[in-house]
Design an enzyme around this catalytic site. Structure first.
Site, PDB file in Angstrom:
ATOM      1  CE  LYS B  78      39.996  42.644  41.676  1.00  0.00           C
ATOM      2  NZ  LYS B  78      39.371  41.719  41.350  1.00  0.00           N
ATOM      3  CB  SER B 158      41.061  38.804  42.955  1.00  0.00           C
ATOM      4  OG  SER B 158      40.202  39.087  42.046  1.00  0.00           O
ATOM      5  CB  SER B 182      37.542  37.662  41.788  1.00  0.00           C
ATOM      6  OG  SER B 182      38.488  36.977  41.946  1.00  0.00           O
TER       7      SER B 182
END
Lengths: 484, 492, 95
Positions: B78, B158, B182
Site C-alpha cells: 500500500k 482505503s 480500510s
C-alpha cells in the site's frame, strides 16, 4: 524591596512572572536519537523524526524524564507520577511537525518554590507553578538570503523544561535574582548548563502593574529574553509603558511584545499572535508518562547538596558570614573549589583567599574559575605555608600573584625567591640589636611609656630582614629587650 | 507450467521449497499480471526491475539454505508505507515526488522474511475513504462486476489498490492499513481475506499517519492461511513506535487447527441495524449456522454503544489527522505552491495538495479541537470511545470471538453513493467499533450477493488474540467454501 | 452548534488551507451536515467516564539517552522543494 513607579495618580507596583525555558542536559533529543549538542553544521543533527518526515514517531528519552524529576525535586516541587504529552498545534517555518509536543494540562512537575537572595542577605520565597517537558523548535535565519528565510532543524526536538513561576516578583532585581537562583540550582543539579548566550536558558517575562492592594492588572508577555540585563531593562521599560497608558486613562492589551535591546524598548507582536488557537490534545503517538515512587526515590538519593543548604552549612559549620557563604555557593564550581581549599584548613581564611585574592585576580585577567591557573590544591598549599609559619600573610599575597601569573607551586616560588620566613633566633636577635643600637632616642621614648613605638621597631626589624622574619619570633625577642 | 499467479502464498511457498519453480519465475508471472491489470489502476508505482532483482537475490538465498518465511513471495505494498528509494505518495498530490530515505518497519520485516515487492498500490488519499475514489492517482477499479453488467465498481477503501491487486491475481498478497475498516471493507468488496491486527501488533513506524490512535497495518491475501503467514512476518515489537507492544509473535498459521469446538461466538444484536439488507442478514445467519455446526457455542451479546461508534470515529480520526497532516507544508518534501509569504505558501500548497475529502476532514478535525469546541466534540468522542471499548470488554467476559457482517452492502458503482459524505461513512458501520477499541478483526469472503458480488463476514477477537480470530476464520472459510473468482475482463 | 461562513474561514486559516470566498458557504453546509450527525453523541451518558486517548494498555516505554540518529543532512534535505547549503528555505519571514 519592590519597585514602585510614582505616577501622577499615585504609586504603581510592578508584578512579574517568569516562564523560563531551560535546555535539559542530555546527549540526545527528547523524542529522537539525534545529538542535542549545540553549534553543529545546519541540519547535521537532525533525524527523520526531527524533520517530521512522513510516518516518523516519537520515543521518549529517559534521561529527559529523570532530569525533569531531578529539577522538580531541586525546586521542592510536587512530582507527578502521571503526566501527559500534548500536541500544541501551530504552523511555523521552524516547527516541522506543525505541532510542538509539550505538556499542557498534566505536567510532570507541579507546585514548588525557590528562595531568592537579595541584597543585604535578605531572602524571598517565589512560587513555582509548574515544570513541564517540551520540544524545542528549529532555528530560522532571516539574514542569509534576500528573499528567503533559511531553516536549521538542529535544535528541533531538543528537550526543554519550561519552568513557570507564580507572579510573585515585584522588581527587576527580584526577577534577576530569580533567574540567577534558578540557574544556580539547575547547574548544581546538572540538569541544564544555564548558558544564556547559547540559548540553553531563556525567559518569557510577564509584566503587569497595579496600585498596591488592587487585583492583578493585564499582563504583557515578552518572549525569548536571553540575558538577565536585557530582562531587567525590558521590565523597567514595559512597566513604565503600562503606567503611562493607565495614567492616560487607557487600557493595557494582553499581548506578546518583543524587547528590542538595541532600542531599549518593547513593541507589539500582535501580528504574530493573530488567531492563535493551539488546539492542544494528548499526543496519540505517545502514552501517558508514568513512573513510581522508587524512581523518584532513586533520583532524590543522588541529589547534590543545593545552594541553600550549602550556604546554611557554610554558615553553621564553617563559621562563614552569610555574605561570604552566599558568594561562595552561587556557582557550584566555586563552592566545590572553596570546599577543596577549606578541607582540613581554616575555612574563614580559605574563604578570604577565594573571595579576595582569587576572585580579584580572576577579575583582573577576565578569566573563569575553570581557567584559573591556581587550582584548589595549589591555593591550599599556599595557605598551609602561611599557617605553618613558612611565609607571612603579606609575602603570601605576593606569592599568590606569582602563582597566578606563572602557574608555579607556592613552595617552589618561596624556595626560588628565598621568601622563607626567618625563625632563626640568632639572626633575628642580631637584627634587633642592630635596630636598637641605631635608634637610642626611640628606645628612650618607648621606655618612657610611648608603647606605640613598638610597631616602629617591628617595622624596622622586618625591613632589615626583607620581611622574612617571623613576626611572632621578632615580637618574642624584641619585647623583653625593649622592656629591660 | 500452470498459472503461478493463481497459487496461494502457502502453495507458492511449498512449490518454491520443492524447487518446482523459482522466485524469478513466480515474480515474472506476477509482473506480467501487474502489467495486464492496468485498467484496474491498482498500482501507483510499479517496480518490476527491483522485483526481478529481489527475486534473483531470493533464489540465491534459498540456494544457500537461507530461506525466510516469505522467501520469494511477490507482494504489493500500500502506498502509505514508506519505501526507501521508491516514490511514496499516500495517493496525495501533496507528496509529489517524495522518495523516502528510510523503510517502514513493516515492509523491512517483509523484506527480511524474503518477500519481493512488485510495486506500490493505490489507496484513498491519506487512507481517507471507503471506495478508493479520493486518490489523486485516480479511482481503483474492482475486478468484480455485477452479473451481466459492465458497470465499474469500487474496490472499497482505503486499501482499494491492495484489494484489487490481490483479487485480480496481480499480487499474492498485499499490505493494507486499517483505521476504521480500510483493510476489512475492501477485502469484503473484492472477495479476499483482510486482517486488521490488534492495535500495537504491527509497527506504525514509516507508515504515513492518518489517525495515530487507530491506524494499524495488516495483511490482505486470498486465504486465511495466507494472511496468517503474512502477519507473522509483518508483526513484531518495534522500539521506534511507542505504541508497539512488546509481545512475542506467535506462529499464526499454527492457530489454524480447524477446531472451534466449545468456542463461544458472540452475535451482537446492535449490528442488526435498520435497513440491513436481507442478503447480508441471511449471510450472517449462514455464518452463525456454520460456526454452530462446527461445534461453537453461539451467544447473543449486546454492544450497546455501537451506533455511536461512527460519529465518534468521525470526530477522533479527523482531529488526529488535522494534526498529523500539518507536516505537509511544502517545506521539507512534496509539493510546494509559492505564495506571497510563508502563510500564503502554506495555505496555497495545502489547498492544491489536498483533495476535497481530506480537506473536509482536516477542517472538521481542526474545528473539533479548537477553543470552545474541544469538550463538546473531541473530548466527548473520546469518552464515547471509552464506553464502546468497555462494551467489548464486557462482551469478552462471555465470548471468545464475535461474528458480524463486514460491510452493510456489496461493492457499489463509482459515484453511486451520491454527494453526501455521510452515506459513504456508513460503509464503515460494522468495522469502526472494533477500530475504536483497538481489537483484531478479519473479513472472510463468505458468499455472493444476488448480483454475484462477494460479501464478507467479520470476526472480531480479544486484544492480541489474533490466533483465535484466525482459528475461527479458518473454519468459516472452510464452511463457506468461497471459490468464486472475477472474470479477468481487464486483460482485454 | 452551527458553523457560519466566518467560522469556516477561521478554521481554514488555522488549518492553513486556502478556501475561495465562494466555496465557504458550501463548505459550511457540508461541515454542518457532518456536525449535525455527530450531535447524537450527546445522547451517550459519559459522566465520570475518562476519555480514551490510547487503546494500548501499557506504559510509555523510555529510550536510553544515546546518540543513535542524525548526521545525514543530505538525506534530510533530499526531498526539500527549496533550500541550499544544507538549509531548508521558505519565503522570507519578517518578524
Amino acid at each position: 524591596m519592590g519597585m514602585i513607579i510614582q505616577g501622577a495618580t499615585g504609586d504603581w507596583e510592578v508584578v512579574i512572572g517568569l516562564e523560563v525555558h531551560a535546555q535539559v542536559t542530555t546527549k540526545s533529543k527528547l523524542f529522537s536519537g539525534a545529538s542535542a549538542e549545540y553549534g553543529a553544521d545546519p541540519n547535521s543533527q537532525v533525524s527523520f523524526v526531527d524533520a517530521a518526515m512522513p510516518g516518523m514517531l516519537p520515543v521518549i528519552n529517559e534521561m529527559a524524564v529523570e532530569q525533569a524529576v531531578r529539577t522538580g525535586l531541586g525546586l521542592n516541587a510536587k512530582i507527578n507520577k502521571f503526566s501527559v504529552f500534548d500536541r500544541k498545534n501551530y504552523f511555523y517555518a521552524d516547527l516541522p511537525q506543525g505541532y510542538q509536543i509539550s505538556q499542557f494540562l498534566q505536567p510532570i512537575v507541579g507546585e514548588g518554590k525557590i528562595i531568592i537572595d537579595l541584597k543585604d542577605g535578605e531572602t524571598r520565597e517565589i512560587g513555582i507553578t509548574r515544570l513541564h517537558l517540551e520540544q524545542d523548535a528549529g532555528k530560522s535565519l532571516h539574514d542569509q538570503h534576500p528573499s528567503q528565510t533559511f531553516v536549521d532543524l538542529n535544535r528541533s526536538g531538543v528537550p526543554l523544561m519550561e519552568i513557570v513561576s507564580e507572579p510573585d516578583m515585584r522588581s527587576p532585581e527580584e526577577a534577576a535574582a530569580y533567574v540567577k537562583k534558578l540557574r544556580s540550582i539547575v547547574r548544581y543539579l546538572g540538569t541544564c548548563d544555564g548558558n544564556m548566550e547559547e540559548g540553553s536558558m531563556r525567559a518569557d517575562v510577564n509584566v503587569s502593574v497595579r496600585k498596591p492592594g488592587d487585583a492583578y492588572g493585564t499582563r504583557c508577555e515578552m518572549k525569548n529574553i536571553n540575558s538577565v540585563r536585557f530582562m531587567q531593562q525590558a521590565i523597567i521599560y514595559e512597566a513604565n509603558r503600562q503606567v503611562d497608558i493607565l495614567e492616560a486613562g487607557g487600557t493595557v492589551d494582553q499581548e506578546t511584545r518583543l524587547y528590542d535591546p538595541d532600542k531599549g524598548e518593547t513593541r507589539s507582536m500582535r501580528s504574530k499572535e493573530e488567531a492563535h488557537d493551539y488546539r492542544y490534545f494528548p499526543d496519540p503517538d505517545l502514552l501517558p508518562l508514568e513512573f513510581d515512587d522508587a524512581f523518584i526515590k532513586r533520583i532524590s538519593e543522588t541529589l547534590p547538596e543545593l545552594p541553600d543548604d550549602k550556604k546554611a552549612r557554610f554558615i553553621s559549620e564553617l563559621g562563614l558570614s552569610a555574605y561570604d557563604a552566599g558568594v561562595l555557593v552561587t556557582e557550584k564550581e566555586v563552592a566545590d573549589y572553596f570546599e577543596a581549599v577549606a578541607e582540613g584548613r581554616d575555612a574563614k581564611l580559605a574563604a578570604n583567599w577565594v573571595i579576595g585574592e582569587l576572585f580579584g585576580n580572576l577579575n583582573r585577567t577576565g578569566k573563569d574559575l575553570s581557567e584559573s591557573p591556581v587550582g584548589a590544591n595549589a591555593l591550599g598549599e599556599l595557605i598551609d605555608l602561611i599557617k605553618d609559619g613558612t611565609i607571612s600573610n603579606r609575602i603570601a599575597k605576593e606569592v599568590f600573584e606569582e602563582m597566578f601569573d606563572t602557574g608555579k607551586a607556592a613552595g617552589d616560588i618561596v624556595e626560588e625567591k628565598g621568601l622563607k620566613q626567618v625563625s632563626d633566633t640568632g639572626a633575628i636577635e642580631a637584627a634587633i640589636d642592630a635596630v636598637i643600637a641605631a635608634n637610642p632616642d626611640k628606645v628612650a621614648e618607648y621606655r618612657d611609656g610611648k608603647d606605640k613605638l613598638f610597631g616602629f621597631f617591628m617595622g624596622q626589624v622586618m625591613k632589615a630582614t626583607q620581611g622574612k622574619a617571623n613576626p611572632g619570633v621578632v615580637t618574642q625577642i624584641l619585647k623583653p629587650k625593649l622592656d629591660q | 507450467m500452470s498459472d503461478l499467479t493463481k497459487l496461494t502464498i502457502a502453495a507458492a511457498r511449498d512449490g518454491l521449497a520443492k524447487g518446482d519453480f523459482s522466485s524469478r519465475e513466480l515474480t515474472a508471472a506476477h509482473i506480467t499480471a501487474m502489467t495486464a491489470s492496468k485498467p484496474l489502476n491498482a498500482y501507483i508505482t510499479e517496480t518490476p526491475e527491483q522485483a526481478v532483482d529481489a527475486a534473483t537475490a531470493s533464489d540465491a538465498r534459498r540456494a544457500k539454505g537461507e530461506a525466510g518465511k516469505l522467501e520469494g513471495i511477490p507482494l504489493a505494498i500500500k502506498d502509505l508505507f514508506c519505501t526507501k528509494g521508491v516514490l511514496t505518495t499516500a495517493a496525495s498530490h501533496i507528496l509529489d515526488g517524495f522518495t523516502p530515505h528510510y523503510e517502514s518497519t513493516v515492509t523491512a520485516n517483509l523484506w527480511g522474511a524474503g518477500a519481493v515487492m512488485l510495486g506500490k498500490v493505490n489507496l484513498d488519499e491519506f487512507a481517507m475513504g471507503s471506495s478508493n475514489e479520493t486518490s489523486y492517482y485516480g479511482n481503483v477499479v474492482n475486478p468484480w462486476r455485477r452479473d451481466g453488467d459492465d458497470t465499474a465498481l469500487v474496490p472499497g477503501g482505503s486499501s482499494g489498490g491492495s484489494a484489487s491487486a490481490v483479487a485480480s491475481f496481480s499480487a499474492m498478497g498485499a499490505t493494507g492499513t486499517d483505521t476504521g475498516g480500510s483493510i476489512r471493507q475492501p477485502a469484503s468488496f473484492t472477495g479476499i481475506v483482510g486482517m486488521k491486527p490488534t492495535y500495537g501488533r504491527c509497527s506504525r513506524w514509516g507508515v504515513v499517519a492518518f489517525a495515530s490512535s487507530l491506524d494499524q497495518p495488516g495483511p490482505m491475501a486470498r486465504t486465511v492461511r495466507d494472511t496468517a503467514i503474512m502477519l507473522e512476518s509483518m508483526a513484531g515489537f518495534d522500539a521506534k513506535d511507542s505504541t508497539s507492544v512488546n509481545m512475542p509473535v506467535p506462529n499464526f498459521e499454527d492457530a489454524l487447527t480447524g477446531d472451534i469446538k466449545g468456542l463461544r461466538i458472540g452475535i451482537p444484536k446492535e449490528y442488526r441495524i435498520d435497513g440491513l439488507s436481507d442478503e447480508i442478514d441471511a449471510l450472517w445467519q449462514k455464518g452463525i449456522d456454520w460456526l454452530k455446526d462446527a461445534g461453537a457455542e453461539i451467544v447473543d451479546i449486546s454492544l450497546p454503544h455501537t451506533k455511536y461508534a461512527l460519529p465518534a470515529y468521525y470526530i477522533i480520526a479527523p482531529a488526529e489527522a488535522s494534526s498529523n497532516l500539518a507536516r505537509y507544508d511544502g517545506v521539507r518534501f512534496g509539493l510546494r505552491v509559492e505564495g506571497k509569504d510563508l502563510n500564503d505558501m502554506y495555505a496555497s500548497t495545502r489547498a492544491e495538495g489536498f483533495g476535497d475529502e481530506v480537506k473536509r476532514r482536516l477542517l472538521i478535525g481542526t474545528y473539533a479541537l479548537s477553543a470552545g469546541y474541544y469538550d463538546a466534540y473531541y473530548l466527548k468522542a473520546q469518552k464515547v470511545r471509552a464506553r464502546i471499548a468497555e462494551d467489548f470488554k464486557q462482551a469478552y467476559l462471555s465470548v471468545d470471538a464475535i461474528l458480524t457482517p463486514t460491510a452493510p452492502s456489496a461493492a457499489f458503482g463509482f459515484g453511486e453513493k451520491g454527494d453526501d459524505p455521510l452515506e459513504m461513512y456508513l460503509n464503515d458501520v460494522f468495522t469502526v467499533p472494533a477500530s475504536l477499541a483497538g481489537l483484531p478483526g478479519i473479513s472472510v469472503p463468505a458468499g455472493l450477493s444476488k448480483e454475484s458480488l462477494p460479501l464478507g463476514l467479520q470476526l472480531l477477537g480479544k486484544p492480541f488474540d489474533e490466533e483465535t480470530v484466525f482459528r475461527v476464520a479458518g473454519v468459516l472459510e472452510e464452511a463457506a467454501g468461497f471459490t468464486a473468482k472475477p472474470t479477468d475482463w481487464w486483460r482485454g | 452548534m452551527s458553523l457560519d461562513k466566518a467560522t469556516v474561514a477561521k478554521v481554514a486559516n488555522l488549518a492553513r488551507i486556502k478556501i475561495e470566498e465562494k466555496d465557504l458557504e458550501p463548505m459550511a453546509a457540508e461541515l454542518n451536515n457532518i456536525l449535525g450527525w455527530v450531535e447524537q453523541l450527546g445522547e451517550v451518558d459519559t459522566d465520570n467516564v475518562e476519555p480514551m486517548t490510547s487503546v494500548a494498555e501499557m506504559r510509555l516505554r523510555w529510550r536510553a539517552d544515546e546518540v543513535t540518529d542524525g548526521g545525514y543532512v543530505e538525506d534530510v534535505v533530499a526531498n526539500a522543494p527549496g533550500g541550499e547549503d544544507g538549509y531548508f528555505a521558505v519565503p522570507k519571514v519578517i518578524e
